[in-house]
Design an enzyme around this catalytic site. Sequence first.
Site, PDB file in Angstrom:
ATOM      1  N   GLU A 102       0.799  -1.211   0.000  1.00 23.39           N
ATOM      2  CA  GLU A 102       0.000   0.000   0.000  1.00 23.39           C
ATOM      3  C   GLU A 102       0.839   1.272   0.000  1.00 23.39           C
ATOM      4  O   GLU A 102       0.319   2.363  -0.265  1.00 23.39           O
ATOM      5  CB  GLU A 102      -0.923   0.016   1.231  1.00 23.39           C
ATOM      6  N   GLU A 133       7.582 -21.605   7.723  1.00 25.52           N
ATOM      7  CA  GLU A 133       7.671 -20.756   8.911  1.00 25.52           C
ATOM      8  C   GLU A 133       8.634 -21.310   9.948  1.00 25.52           C
ATOM      9  O   GLU A 133       9.045 -20.600  10.872  1.00 25.52           O
ATOM     10  CB  GLU A 133       6.301 -20.564   9.550  1.00 25.52           C
TER      11      GLU A 133
END
Length: 321
Positions: A102, A133
Site C-alpha cells: 500500500e 515458517e
Amino acid sequence: MTSTTDADPTASDGYGELRAQLATLTTEAFRPELAEIDRLGTLEIARIMNGEDQSVPAAVGARLPAIAAAIDGTAERMARGGRLIYAGAGTAGRLGVLDASECPPTFNTDPSEVIGLIAGGPTAMVKAVEGAEDSKELAAADLDALDLTADDTVVGISASGRTPYAIGAVEHARGKGALTIGLSCNADSALGAAAEHPIEVVVGPELLTGSTRLKAGTAQKLVLNMLSTITMIRLGKTYGNLMVDVRASNEKLRARSRRIVSLATGASDEEIEAALAATDGEVKNAILTILGQVDGPTAAELLTASGGHLRAALAAAPRTT
C-alpha cells in the site's frame, strides 16, 4: 489402554515440546466459557466477536511508547536511504506484505523502499507453504537476497512471538547492524527478546482457540498502520493530514490529487490544472508552485533541497509581494 504418549504431552512424539510451548501462550489459551459458542444464534456470536474486537485498540494503546520509539528509529534510517522490511509467516506475513504494497500508491514510495517478506514466498500469500515458517535459515536467505544494510529496518511479525522465520529474520538483521523490531501478541516473547524494539500487544485468548487471524491479526494491522504511516509523516510524505505524495495511477487517484491540491491551497480549478501540468502531475510540487509562487523547476529544486518536506520548501521559497 492409554499410551505413554497420550499420558504425557511432552513425550517424544516429535511435537511434545512444541505442544508444551504453545500451552504457555496467551494467544493459544482455551476459553471454557466459549466452549458451546456453536450453539448460540448468529447475532449473539456476532455481538461476542464485536465485544472482543473492542479490546484491541486499548491493548495497542498500552504499547504506544514502544511503537513511537520504533518509528523514530525507522524514520531516521529511511531518511538516509534505508528500507523498511517486514518478515513473517502465515497471517502475520500477509499483513506485512499488505502494508508494504500500500505504500507506493499512498506515499509514492518505490516498491524497493518498503518490502514485505512472507515465509514461502509469494505463493504463501494464497496457499500455505508447509514448513516455511519453521526455518530461520530461510529468513536469513530472504534478507541476504535483498543485500541488507545497517540503514535498513527489519520488523519480525508473529502473533505467538515464537515463529522461527520471524525470529530468524530479526536475529540475522541485528547481526548485520540493521534496526530490528519484534511485533508479537504475547508478553516476554522470544521474538521480543531478539529485537532491539519489542512491541508486544497482548490481546488475550482468541474467540476460536489459537485463531490468531482474529484479535491478534487486528492488533498487528493497527501497529503496522502506525509504523508505515507515521514513518512517512516523519519523512515529509504528507502536508498536514493530506497525502501530498499520492501517486495518481488511476482515475480515482487523479481526482483525489486535484482535491488534495484544492484543500491545501484553496486555488481555483484552473490554477490547479495549470500547476499540475507544470509539475508533471506531482501533487506536492503543484502545491508548492501555488503557495510558494514559484515555477515548476524551482519547486522541484526547493523540494530536493528540503529532503522532500513541503513545509521546509515553502519556508525557503522566494515569495514576491
